[in-house]
Enzyme design. Structure first.
Site, PDB file in Angstrom:
ATOM      1  N   GLY A 144       4.944   6.982  -6.287  1.00  0.00           N
ATOM      2  CA  GLY A 144       3.610   7.113  -5.677  1.00  0.00           C
ATOM      3  C   GLY A 144       3.272   8.553  -5.364  1.00  0.00           C
ATOM      4  N   ARG A 173      -0.953  10.542  -5.225  1.00  0.00           N
ATOM      5  CA  ARG A 173      -2.007  10.696  -4.193  1.00  0.00           C
ATOM      6  C   ARG A 173      -1.431  10.360  -2.826  1.00  0.00           C
ATOM      7  NH1 ARG A 173      -4.611   5.453  -3.455  1.00  0.00           N
ATOM      8  NH2 ARG A 173      -3.727   3.957  -4.915  1.00  0.00           N
ATOM      9  N   ASN A 222       8.335   6.261  -1.851  1.00  0.00           N
ATOM     10  CA  ASN A 222       7.099   6.401  -1.071  1.00  0.00           C
ATOM     11  C   ASN A 222       6.079   5.311  -1.368  1.00  0.00           C
ATOM     12  OD1 ASN A 222       4.680   7.872   0.247  1.00  0.00           O
ATOM     13  ND2 ASN A 222       4.128   7.717  -1.933  1.00  0.00           N
ATOM     14  N   SER A 264       6.955   2.477   7.874  1.00  0.00           N
ATOM     15  CA  SER A 264       5.720   2.437   8.671  1.00  0.00           C
ATOM     16  C   SER A 264       6.080   2.090  10.109  1.00  0.00           C
ATOM     17  CB  SER A 264       4.770   1.364   8.129  1.00  0.00           C
ATOM     18  OG  SER A 264       3.683   1.156   9.022  1.00  0.00           O
ATOM     19  N   TYR A 270       3.554  -7.148   5.412  1.00  0.00           N
ATOM     20  CA  TYR A 270       3.823  -5.705   5.381  1.00  0.00           C
ATOM     21  C   TYR A 270       4.908  -5.347   6.387  1.00  0.00           C
ATOM     22  CZ  TYR A 270       2.532  -0.682   5.430  1.00  0.00           C
ATOM     23  OH  TYR A 270       2.519   0.692   5.358  1.00  0.00           O
ATOM     24  N   LYS A 300       8.617  -3.648   5.646  1.00  0.00           N
ATOM     25  CA  LYS A 300       8.959  -2.323   6.174  1.00  0.00           C
ATOM     26  C   LYS A 300      10.159  -2.403   7.126  1.00  0.00           C
ATOM     27  CE  LYS A 300       5.742   0.178   4.082  1.00  0.00           C
ATOM     28  NZ  LYS A 300       6.090   1.196   3.056  1.00  0.00           N
TER      29      LYS A 300
HETATM   30  N1  LIG Z   1      -1.657   5.628   5.210  1.00  0.00           N
HETATM   31  C1  LIG Z   1      -1.025   5.254   6.298  1.00  0.00           C
HETATM   32  O1  LIG Z   1      -1.592   5.297   7.397  1.00  0.00           O
HETATM   33  C2  LIG Z   1       0.380   4.757   6.227  1.00  0.00           C
HETATM   34  C3  LIG Z   1       0.972   4.394   7.432  1.00  0.00           C
HETATM   35  C4  LIG Z   1       2.277   3.942   7.420  1.00  0.00           C
HETATM   36  C5  LIG Z   1       2.955   3.868   6.239  1.00  0.00           C
HETATM   37  N2  LIG Z   1       2.370   4.225   5.072  1.00  0.00           N
HETATM   38  C6  LIG Z   1       3.170   4.114   3.854  1.00  0.00           C
HETATM   39  O2  LIG Z   1       3.144   5.345   3.179  1.00  0.00           O
HETATM   40  C7  LIG Z   1       3.301   5.136   1.777  1.00  0.00           C
HETATM   41  C8  LIG Z   1       2.178   5.859   1.042  1.00  0.00           C
HETATM   42  O3  LIG Z   1       0.951   5.387   1.570  1.00  0.00           O
HETATM   43  P1  LIG Z   1      -0.447   6.113   1.296  1.00  0.00           P
HETATM   44  O4  LIG Z   1      -1.250   5.945   2.527  1.00  0.00           O
HETATM   45  O5  LIG Z   1      -0.242   7.440   0.707  1.00  0.00           O
HETATM   46  O6  LIG Z   1      -1.021   5.069   0.212  1.00  0.00           O
HETATM   47  P2  LIG Z   1      -2.071   5.233  -0.959  1.00  0.00           P
HETATM   48  O7  LIG Z   1      -2.980   6.369  -0.706  1.00  0.00           O
HETATM   49  O8  LIG Z   1      -2.632   3.855  -1.143  1.00  0.00           O
HETATM   50  O9  LIG Z   1      -1.096   5.585  -2.202  1.00  0.00           O
HETATM   51  C9  LIG Z   1      -0.140   4.642  -2.588  1.00  0.00           C
HETATM   52  C10 LIG Z   1       0.684   5.216  -3.707  1.00  0.00           C
HETATM   53  O10 LIG Z   1       1.630   4.202  -4.123  1.00  0.00           O
HETATM   54  C11 LIG Z   1       1.483   3.989  -5.512  1.00  0.00           C
HETATM   55  N3  LIG Z   1       1.747   2.606  -5.889  1.00  0.00           N
HETATM   56  C12 LIG Z   1       1.288   1.472  -5.300  1.00  0.00           C
HETATM   57  N4  LIG Z   1       1.698   0.385  -5.988  1.00  0.00           N
HETATM   58  C13 LIG Z   1       2.441   0.858  -7.022  1.00  0.00           C
HETATM   59  C14 LIG Z   1       3.132   0.238  -8.090  1.00  0.00           C
HETATM   60  N5  LIG Z   1       3.118  -1.090  -8.275  1.00  0.00           N
HETATM   61  N6  LIG Z   1       3.811   1.015  -8.970  1.00  0.00           N
HETATM   62  C15 LIG Z   1       3.810   2.353  -8.836  1.00  0.00           C
HETATM   63  N7  LIG Z   1       3.154   3.014  -7.859  1.00  0.00           N
HETATM   64  C16 LIG Z   1       2.478   2.257  -6.965  1.00  0.00           C
HETATM   65  C17 LIG Z   1       0.044   4.346  -5.817  1.00  0.00           C
HETATM   66  O11 LIG Z   1      -0.085   4.608  -7.185  1.00  0.00           O
HETATM   67  P3  LIG Z   1      -1.535   4.556  -7.909  1.00  0.00           P
HETATM   68  O12 LIG Z   1      -2.154   5.902  -7.658  1.00  0.00           O
HETATM   69  O13 LIG Z   1      -1.196   4.271  -9.348  1.00  0.00           O
HETATM   70  O14 LIG Z   1      -2.320   3.448  -7.267  1.00  0.00           O
HETATM   71  C18 LIG Z   1      -0.153   5.561  -4.921  1.00  0.00           C
HETATM   72  O15 LIG Z   1       0.344   6.721  -5.542  1.00  0.00           O
HETATM   73  C19 LIG Z   1       3.286   3.612   1.577  1.00  0.00           C
HETATM   74  O16 LIG Z   1       4.616   3.145   1.464  1.00  0.00           O
HETATM   75  C20 LIG Z   1       2.665   3.101   2.851  1.00  0.00           C
HETATM   76  O17 LIG Z   1       3.085   1.799   3.167  1.00  0.00           O
HETATM   77  C21 LIG Z   1       1.091   4.656   5.043  1.00  0.00           C
END
Ligand SMILES: NC(=O)c1ccc[n+]([C@@H]2O[C@H](COP(=O)([O-])OP(=O)(O)OC[C@H]3O[C@@H](n4cnc5c(N)ncnc54)[C@H](OP(=O)(O)O)[C@@H]3O)[C@@H](O)[C@H]2O)c1
Length: 222
Positions: free
Chosen positions: A9, A12, A63, A115, A128, A132
């Site tokens: 991931g 982005r 990630n 998370s 979720y 996690k």
């Molecule tokens: N944002 C928050 O507030 C937050 C809080 C706590 C934890 N997190 C955790 O942080 C991590 C990143 O989150 P984020 O906010 O950066 O999310 P995001 O902006 O939605 O980006 C998710 C990333 O994961 C990739 N991904 C999802 N499904 C996939 C699959 N089947 N195969 C390969 N790649 C896949 C996506 O690839 P594509 O570009 O191809 O879609 C993207 O690069 C996640 O594990 C999330 O649970 C986020």
């Protein structure tokens, strides 16, 4: 020689920020796109590892993750399987693929982006939260198994980060209410998570392993 980092991931959001932070620190980074490594598909992971499974990865960052909202009665088999596979099983599979090589070379760092919802929770986040929480448990187990060989393993647990995922699952009104309850009164920037991630997977981290590090602006301490 530059360390080789492998990140899922990395295109982005938080993953892209971690990728940039590691590149700034001189790592070579492999960050396969979903088209090359679809974590939701076990067969795609096996096909990828057949070709790339012997990469001498020094740093693994699990990630990628998804958060499909559902109240508990509505979590059907397909929704559960998608969350479990992407958020947990894929991370296990990549640890299985790359940690033994780290151990054989006597140095490695593994970080899984978890998370705060693996520690606390909210309505519609049962699936979720379960994945996690299990990811945190996997980090502890991997820290115990690979620690003697010089591999340190941690989970980074963000609070609310300003990424697409957060905006997808919360209305602007919800986000305003959430920010009012965060002691720092704002969402995190992905770069702030990346700074912590970069330390955890660095050579400067010599003794911190098996932990879930909450980076949430103080949200969960109240
Ligand atoms: N944002 C928050 O507030 C937050 C809080 C706590 C934890 N997190 C955790 O942080 C991590 C990143 O989150 P984020 O906010 O950066 O999310 P995001 O902006 O939605 O980006 C998710 C990333 O994961 C990739 N991904 C999802 N499904 C996939 C699959 N089947 N195969 C390969 N790649 C896949 C996506 O690839 P594509 O570009 O191809 O879609 C993207 O690069 C996640 O594990 C999330 O649970 C986020």
């Amino acid at each position: 020689m530059a360390r080789l980092a492998f990140i899922t991931g990395g295109g982005r959001g938080i993953g892209a920020a971690i990728r940039a932070a590691l590149e700034q620190r001189g790592c070579r980074v492999v960050a396969p796109a979903r088209a090359d490594l679809d974590l939701a598909e076990p067969a795609a992971i096996e096909a990828y590892l057949k070709v790339h499974g012997d990469l001498p990865v020094d740093i693994l960052v699990n990630n990628a993750g998804i958060n499909v909202l559902n109240p508990i009665p509505a979590i059907d088999a397909a929704a559960w399987q998608a969350m479990l596979q992407t958020n947990l099983t894929a991370a296990l599979r990549l640890i299985q693929a790359f940690a033994p090589g780290m151990a054989a070379r006597g140095w490695g760092r593994i970080l899984s982006v978890s998370s705060i919802l693996g520690v606390v929770t909210r309505e519609q986040r049962a699936a979720y939260s379960m994945t996690k929480a299990a990811l945190n448990a996997l980090c502890r187990s991997a820290a115990v198994e690979f620690g003697p060989a010089g591999v340190l393993v941690n989970a980074l647990a963000p609070g609310y980060v300003d990424t697409a995922l957060t905006h997808q699952n919360n209305t602007p009104e919800m986000l305003a209410a959430i920010q009012a309850t965060i002691p720092l009164r704002r969402l995190a920037r992905a770069e702030e998570l990346a700074e912590v991630a970069a330390f955890l997977v660095s050579a400067e981290n010599t003794y911190l392993t098996g932990q879930t590090i909450l980076v949430d602006g103080g949200f969960t301490c109240q």
